[in-house]
Design an enzyme around this catalytic site. Structure first.
Site, PDB file in Angstrom:
ATOM      1  N   GLU A   1      57.486   3.611  10.975  1.00 16.39           N
ATOM      2  CA  GLU A   1      57.066   4.369  12.208  1.00 16.39           C
ATOM      3  C   GLU A   1      58.539   4.244  12.987  1.00 16.39           C
ATOM      4  OE1 GLU A   1      54.357   2.951  16.176  1.00 16.39           O
ATOM      5  OE2 GLU A   1      54.616   1.790  14.665  1.00 16.39           O
ATOM      6  N   LYS A  57      50.128   9.748  16.555  1.00 16.41           N
ATOM      7  CA  LYS A  57      49.513   8.503  16.677  1.00 16.41           C
ATOM      8  C   LYS A  57      48.454   8.548  17.623  1.00 16.41           C
ATOM      9  CE  LYS A  57      50.493   3.432  17.004  1.00 16.41           C
ATOM     10  NZ  LYS A  57      52.097   2.460  17.482  1.00 16.41           N
ATOM     11  N   CYS A  81      50.718   2.904  12.090  1.00 18.47           N
ATOM     12  CA  CYS A  81      50.454   1.380  12.560  1.00 18.47           C
ATOM     13  C   CYS A  81      49.023   1.083  13.231  1.00 18.47           C
ATOM     14  CB  CYS A  81      51.746   1.217  13.561  1.00 18.47           C
ATOM     15  SG  CYS A  81      52.050  -0.902  13.451  1.00 18.47           S
ATOM     16  N   SER A  97      75.658 -31.272  19.579  1.00 21.28           N
ATOM     17  CA  SER A  97      75.136 -32.436  20.241  1.00 21.28           C
ATOM     18  C   SER A  97      75.136 -33.608  19.624  1.00 21.28           C
ATOM     19  CB  SER A  97      74.015 -32.260  21.195  1.00 21.28           C
ATOM     20  OG  SER A  97      72.836 -32.202  20.431  1.00 21.28           O
ATOM     21  N   GLY A 137      72.361 -33.860  17.848  1.00 22.84           N
ATOM     22  CA  GLY A 137      70.879 -33.733  17.786  1.00 22.84           C
ATOM     23  C   GLY A 137      70.090 -32.627  16.873  1.00 22.84           C
ATOM     24  N   ILE A 138      68.993 -32.720  16.624  1.00 20.64           N
ATOM     25  CA  ILE A 138      68.423 -31.621  15.566  1.00 20.64           C
ATOM     26  C   ILE A 138      68.330 -30.434  16.046  1.00 20.64           C
ATOM     27  CG2 ILE A 138      66.042 -32.341  16.367  1.00 20.64           C
ATOM     28  CD1 ILE A 138      65.411 -32.355  13.161  1.00 20.64           C
TER      29      ILE A 138
END
Length: 540
Positions: A44, A111, A147, A290, A292-293
């Site tokens: 599209e 469409k 779509c 940092s 951190g995760i």
């Protein structure tokens, strides 16, 4: 008995790059020729990219579209091409699919069903089509859909009633977790009562906060999956229709194996960041490390998206930064092989505190001082961005962004956030999954309790419910539209429900100013969820 070979090209266009997208289509034409295809099916709005949004209002739109359609007609005379683009007729703009056959445009389909929910605003731009479009090629009648048409029974039935023996669907279907399987199930529901095969060609690539995953496929008249293209990459899929006495059937083809859920999600985050940076023309990214995760996972995604040479990690320690954080940030930078720098922010913070000493006299220390640390970090990162030409990658997860556990003009600065739509509990799962592919995150980062380290011995759970509880509350309130009463009925405490909903509602103003990030859940912040900044909607 005749056969028709169809090449579905899931391409990655750039919105507004008409000439560049036309070249991508021509490259797909060449691939289709090499595959001895009779017809090339594109996604599209392949010519403009999707969604072009208010670019559709530009006066030069039609001229630029027509220029490339004429160019395609001059270049493609030996294969039938189905391509998506916007077109204006009698003052109305349509989302169209054009059919180019032997160098001549032989028809158009408009469409019919225009989505106007979640991330879509198509009724703002387009008028709906009202007629089916069926083309004849090698004694086979092919009906076109675009779509959203597939999500409603009417357009497919209209095409079959008009003589279609197979359906070709052009798509720009944004991805969220599990969407690839939803599409196959939808196609099955649509074809079973009609008893015609269906070929589904989807866009691929990142566009702002949207991610298109490709994963094109084809199902037979019974709704059984017969062929599939790879996910999250530009690729083509050959499918073969055969005309038999009983009608048109779809022959079995190649089936790409789609990744399992965590791999799919991680790949989507990588592709979203990769396309945002590359399509925007940035040299690379810089991010705060940092220890951190969240920053660890963001850095890993950045390296997988851009390569280690284009990623710079910066540690910005203050008095409350633990030695463990310093060690872990450096260890991850070493594992990833990225440029890594350390800039202590104490001199900056102290300078601000000295300048504000009179204004703060007689007050108690509170989050003001904590936010000042974050804002010094944000200022430094933006200075590096300006000087080095690198985009700042912010690193706040969806749980933090939802409840405002982040600082405006501090850790929220950035041009993009790769994990903006990833809940904290899922951040941990993705980190574990990424390490299984090759360790890039020190295990201690995953195991230690999360902390912003803006005060002595600070932990996230001092200010928030435990993340498994928080994330379930957020999912219910944000994505499922559950009320406070609904959440209480599930067994959550009234204290947690009031607190979390209140935080989400009060921090809408922060999210308005947050960096974009790829949408991977059913409802992300941004186009998906538009709440008024000022409102008095009651919690109970």
């Amino acid at each position: 008995m005749s056969t028709l070979r169809i090449y579905s090209a899931q391409i990655n266009p750039i919105v507004g790059d008409f000439a560049g997208n036309a070249q991508k289509i021509l490259a797909a034409v060449q691939e289709a020729r090499e595959q001895q295809a009779d017809l090339l099916l594109t996604p599209e709005m392949a010519l403009t990219g999707y969604p072009p949004e208010d670019l559709l209002f530009r006066p030069a739109l039609q001229e630029r579209v027509q220029e490339q359609l004429d160019y395609l007609a001059s270049q493609v005379t030996d294969i039938t091409l189905v391509v998506g683009y916007p077109v204006r007729y009698e003052g109305q703009l349509y989302n169209a699919a054009g059919i180019l056959h032997q160098g001549q445009w032989m028809g158009e389909y408009f469409k019919a069903c225009l989505p106007n929910d979640q991330v879509f605003d198509e009724k703002r731009y387009f008028a709906p089509g009202e007629q089916p479009c069926v083309i004849k090629l090698k004694d086979m009648h092919l009906g076109l859909l675009i779509c959203e048409d597939l999500w409603h029974p009417g357009p497919a039935k209209a095409a079959v009633d008009a003589g279609a023996e197979a359906l070709l669907v052009l798509n720009a279907s944004p991805w969220h977790q599990g969407k690839q399987h939803e599409r196959v199930q939808l196609a099955r529901q649509r074809v079973e009562p009609l008893q015609v095969p269906l070929i589904y060609c989807n866009l691929v690539g990142g566009q702002d906060e949207l991610l298109f995953d490709g994963a094109s496929f084809a199902v037979n008249a019974q709704g059984e999956l017969q062929a599939s293209a790879p996910a999250l990459e530009e690729a083509g899929l050959i499918t073969v229709l055969e005309k038999q006495a009983s009608g048109v059937i779809l022959l079995p083809g190649n089936k790409a194996i789609w990744p399992e859920p965590l791999a799919y999600l991680y790949g989507a985050l990588v592709l979203g960041l990769q396309d945002y940076v590359n399509k925007s023309g940035f040299k690379g990214v810089v991010l705060g490390m940092s220890g951190g995760i969240d920053s660890a996972l963001s850095a890993a995604i950045a390296v997988d998206a851009l390569g280690k040479e284009r990623v710079t990690g910066v540690m910005l320690p203050y008095h409350y930064t633990s030695s463990m954080s310093l060690e872990d940030a450096e260890a991850e930078a070493r594992l990833l092989g990225i440029d890594y720098q350390v800039y202590p922010i104490a001199p900056m913070v102290d300078s601000f505190m000295t300048g504000l000493e009179k204004a703060f006299a007689g007050t108690q220390r509170d989050t003001t001082e904590e936010n000042l640390q974050a804002r010094c970090r944000g200022t430094l990162l933006m200075a590096l961005s300006n000087k080095l030409g690198l985009m700042v990658l912010s690193t706040g997860n969806k749980s933090e962004v939802a409840v405002g556990y982040c600082t405006l003009y501090g850790d929220m600065v950035g041009g993009y956030n790769a994990i903006k739509d990833v809940y904290k509990t899922l951040v941990f799962q993705l980190a574990e999954w990424r390490n299984q592919q090759g360790q890039v995150i020190p295990q201690r980062v995953i195991d230690r309790p999360p902390s912003a380290e803006l005060a002595p011995d600070q932990k996230d759970e001092d200010s928030l419910p435990a993340y498994p509880v928080l994330d379930r509350l957020l999912e219910g309130y944000i994505e499922l539209d559950q009320s406070a009463a609904d959440l209480l009925a599930e067994g959550f405490s009234e204290e947690d429900v009031r607190r979390v909903i209140g935080l989400v509602d009060r921090n809408e103003y922060k999210r308005y100013q947050a960096a974009p990030g790829v949408r991977v859940t059913y409802r992300g912040f941004g186009k998906d969820r538009r709440y008024p900044l000022v409102n008095r909607w009651p919690v109970f």
